[in-house]
Design an enzyme around this catalytic site. Structure first.
Site, mmCIF file in Angstrom:
data_model
loop_
_atom_site.group_PDB
_atom_site.id
_atom_site.type_symbol
_atom_site.label_atom_id
_atom_site.label_comp_id
_atom_site.label_asym_id
_atom_site.label_seq_id
_atom_site.Cartn_x
_atom_site.Cartn_y
_atom_site.Cartn_z
ATOM 1 N N LYS A 66 0.991 -1.172 -0.074
ATOM 2 C CA LYS A 66 0.116 0.079 0.198
ATOM 3 C C LYS A 66 0.916 1.307 0.061
ATOM 4 C CE LYS A 66 -3.584 -2.616 2.583
ATOM 5 N NZ LYS A 66 -4.232 -2.656 3.947
ATOM 6 N N VAL A 261 0.691 -8.166 6.936
ATOM 7 C CA VAL A 261 0.230 -9.431 7.809
ATOM 8 C C VAL A 261 0.884 -10.635 7.559
ATOM 9 C CG1 VAL A 261 -2.279 -8.928 8.563
ATOM 10 C CG2 VAL A 261 -1.874 -10.141 6.042
HETATM 11 O O1 DON Z 1 -6.560 -7.114 2.317
HETATM 12 C C1 DON Z 1 -6.337 -7.770 3.281
HETATM 13 O O2 DON Z 1 -6.471 -7.788 4.156
HETATM 14 C C2 DON Z 1 -4.778 -8.184 3.179
HETATM 15 N N1 DON Z 1 -4.381 -8.392 1.753
HETATM 16 C C3 DON Z 1 -3.651 -7.192 3.464
HETATM 17 C C4 DON Z 1 -4.020 -6.796 5.048
HETATM 18 C C5 DON Z 1 -2.792 -6.334 5.970
HETATM 19 O O3 DON Z 1 -1.662 -6.694 5.496
HETATM 20 C C6 DON Z 1 -2.918 -5.614 6.963
HETATM 21 N N2 DON Z 1 -1.455 -5.395 7.798
HETATM 22 N N3 DON Z 1 -1.253 -5.535 8.719
#
Ligand code: DON
Length: 307
Positions: A66, A261
């Site tokens: 992001k 994540v």
């Molecule tokens: O859209 C999602 O939930 C995941 N592709 C990315 C979320 C994420 O990495 C949150 N970070 N800590």
């Protein structure tokens, strides 16, 4: 400062923490990653690198992507972008729907899922096509990470789509408020693909160098974004990069940073270096447990926080 010595110390001290936390298990493809792994890399202005641990092992960068999409969109749309996405911390989990409803479909910031999906949508509008937008994102990260082979993991992206009802709901909710321009499933797929990019800490830390040096990549000798935009991106990383734990992260670490994540965290020490750390066990906010602690140790040992 003897950076290698500091990294080696952190590596020893962090060992008891590596099995703590929980690997992301909301999609099967991420749940298979083994806990106990750790890597940390620093990249300096001249491109020199200091690493410990499994710094050549690629992992899913997830929300760290992001930062790159926000950079591209801010470069294209400048302050117009803020009509679609705000710059305030959300104080809510990264995938929350509630705030988006009562704030009329305008996501709080570019790093919560809704904000990042709106940014991906804006890139698809600009490049007129999902595949082209994804190519631009991939090629941008390939250039600044110095790895022309970089790609995304299709299994992770497909799996994320299969379990992606919440992200689809965020996009549909934005569309219902008129804050979405393209096909919802196609845009969320493009978002899932850039989240599924795999990189190691050496590549990630290299890719963040431009944000540590006022928007100009010092190794490429190329302005990636203006200094003013780099300032904004760093500010949003500091205030929103760790979702509802951003205040705590600023308190303990004190650097602009973004987590994912997959267990990765990138951080900048303005004017000095970029840092990437990876350890897949996550704390309750979805941020790397050992990664956060390692960064805290780093700023404590070196005094290199921005505060
Ligand atoms: O859209 C999602 O939930 C995941 N592709 C990315 C979320 C994420 O990495 C949150 N970070 N800590």
């Amino acid at each position: 400062m003897n950076y290698q010595h500091i990294l080696d110390e952190i590596y020893d001290e962090i060992q008891p923490e590596l099995m703590r936390g929980k690997v992301a298990d909301y999609i099967p493809a991420l749940a298979e990653v083994k806990k106990g792994q750790f890597a940390m890399t620093l990249t300096l202005e001249d491109g020199s690198v200091y690493s410990v641990g499994e710094s050549k092992k690629a992992f899913s960068i997830q929300s760290i992507s992001k930062v790159f999409t926000f950079t591209l969109a801010l470069d294209i749309y400048a302050s117009e972008l803020y009509k679609r996405v705000g710059v305030e911390p959300s104080g809510n989990p990264f995938n929350s729907l509630v705030q988006l409803e009562y704030e009329n479909g305008i996501p709080r910031n570019p790093f919560i899922n809704a904000g990042a999906i709106a940014i991906t949508d804006s890139l698809i509008s600009y490049y007129k096509d999902e595949d082209r937008a994804l190519d631009v994102i991939m090629n941008f990260i390939r250039e600044i990470s110095a790895n022309p082979q970089l790609s995304f993991n299709k299994t992770v992206a497909d799996s994320e789509m299969e379990y992606g009802d919440r992200n689809l709901a965020l996009a549909r909710l934005m569309k219902s408020f008129g804050n979405f321009e393209n096909d919802v499933p196609g845009s969320v797929m493009t978002y899932s693909r850039h989240c599924a990019i795999t990189m190691n800490t050496e590549e990630l830390s290299r890719a963040m160098l431009f944000l540590a040096f006022g928007g100009t990549d010092p190794v490429l000798g190329k302005e990636i974004v203006s200094a003013s935009k780099a300032k904004r991106i760093n500010a949003v990383m500091l205030t929103c990069g760790h979702y509802d734990a951003s205040g705590e992260f600023a308190f303990y670490v004190g650097l602009p940073a973004k987590s994912g994540v997959g267990g990765g965290i990138v951080a900048t020490v303005p004017g000095l270096m970029s840092i990437a750390v990876w350890s897949p066990g996550l704390n309750k906010y979805g941020n790397s447990h050992a990664g956060t602690l390692a960064l805290e140790k780093f700023t404590t040992k070196t005094g290199l926080s921005i505060f």
